[in-house]
Design a protein around this motif. Structure first.
Motif: not given
Length: 279
Positions: A249-256, A105-109
């Motif tokens: 739905q986001l898994n990334s720390d900042i997105g969540y 989601n958003m192709k986030t690293f």
């Protein structure tokens, strides 16, 4: 909803009992503590816990979030729409770990550093761990942002994770947090956001605990919601498996933390899981 709960029940039973010959392994894994940690998993639900990896220990992380279950049969209760995060975590020392992950989601690293500051013991009532993340959104397109520069893709997270293990069964954690985004839409969010999180874990059996966490975003507009998540930890041989429901739905720390869109009262909930494998 009935099908989803049935799937959850069957999945939990299989994972909890299919590896009986490996269950003894979980008790012999390396630990950074002289006494048991406040949390068995590196995350409470999606937010980070105060647990760290041991020195020279590798973790593989697979996190999956399905779509909105309120869509019903149209998207098979969210099973048709999913976001996945794959990551690795390495214990540099017993008090420092580094992580690298990528979410679809958003192709986030995300690159993260987690480090122990203070330890709970007879003379100090809480555990304090620092956590810092730098994230890069690689989904941003110059067709939409003609003047886009690499720095615009970056966002940052700083957290102080403060936990206390009250008993063998019960732990709580406070998580004051700060997020900075270089690129943002001022109509729906701020570039600097301050949050406060509360999470906890209650053990209901030798291998299973119920977890919950909630973050209040003091600088958010009404478009995004405060993330609220409920989960279950299942300990099996060499694994900690987490089943969860969340309005993000986001898994990334900042997105969540900053981009939750679901409303619990309207059934806009995302089912998912976190799986850790230690080497």
């Amino acid at each position: 909803m009935t099908k989803t709960l049935l799937f959850l029940s069957m999945f939990s039973s299989i994972l909890a009992f299919s590896q009986e010959d490996l269950l003894k392994d979980i008790d012999t894994l390396k630990t950074t503590e002289n006494s048991p940690p406040a949390f068995k998993a590196l995350q409470i639900v999606t937010g980070q816990s105060t647990k760290l990896t041991a020195k020279k220990e590798w973790y593989i992380v697979v996190a999956h979030r399905f779509g909105d279950i309120s869509t019903g049969f149209k998207n098979f209760f969210g099973l048709d729409d999913a976001s996945t995060k794959l990551g690795v975590i390495y214990g540099v020392t017993d008090g420092l770990s580094l992580s690298l992950s990528r979410e679809t989601n958003m192709k986030t690293f995300e690159f993260g550093a987690k480090y122990k500051l203070l330890k709970q013991n007879e003379n100090f009532p809480v555990e304090v761990v620092g956590y810092n993340v730098m994230a890069a959104n690689t989904d941003l397109d110059k067709d939409n942002y003609p003047h886009l520069q690499f720095g615009d893709r970056l966002s940052y997270l700083t957290q102080a994770l403060i936990s206390r293990r009250f008993s063998d069964d019960f732990s709580l954690q406070l998580s004051p947090s700060y997020v900075h985004k270089n690129l943002y839409d001022q109509n729906i969010e701020n570039n600097n956001q301050f949050l406060a999180g509360l999470g906890g874990r209650y053990k209901i059996s030798k291998r299973i605990s119920i977890n919950a966490e909630y973050f209040v975003n003091f600088d958010n507009h009404s478009f995004y919601k405060n993330p609220l998540s409920l989960g279950m930890d299942i300990e099996t041989g060499g694994h900690v498996f987490q089943l969860l429901f969340s309005n993000s739905q986001l898994n990334s720390d900042i997105g969540y933390l900053t981009n939750a869109t679901g409303k619990w009262e309207k059934g806009q909930i995302f089912f998912g899981f976190n799986l850790y494998r230690v080497f």
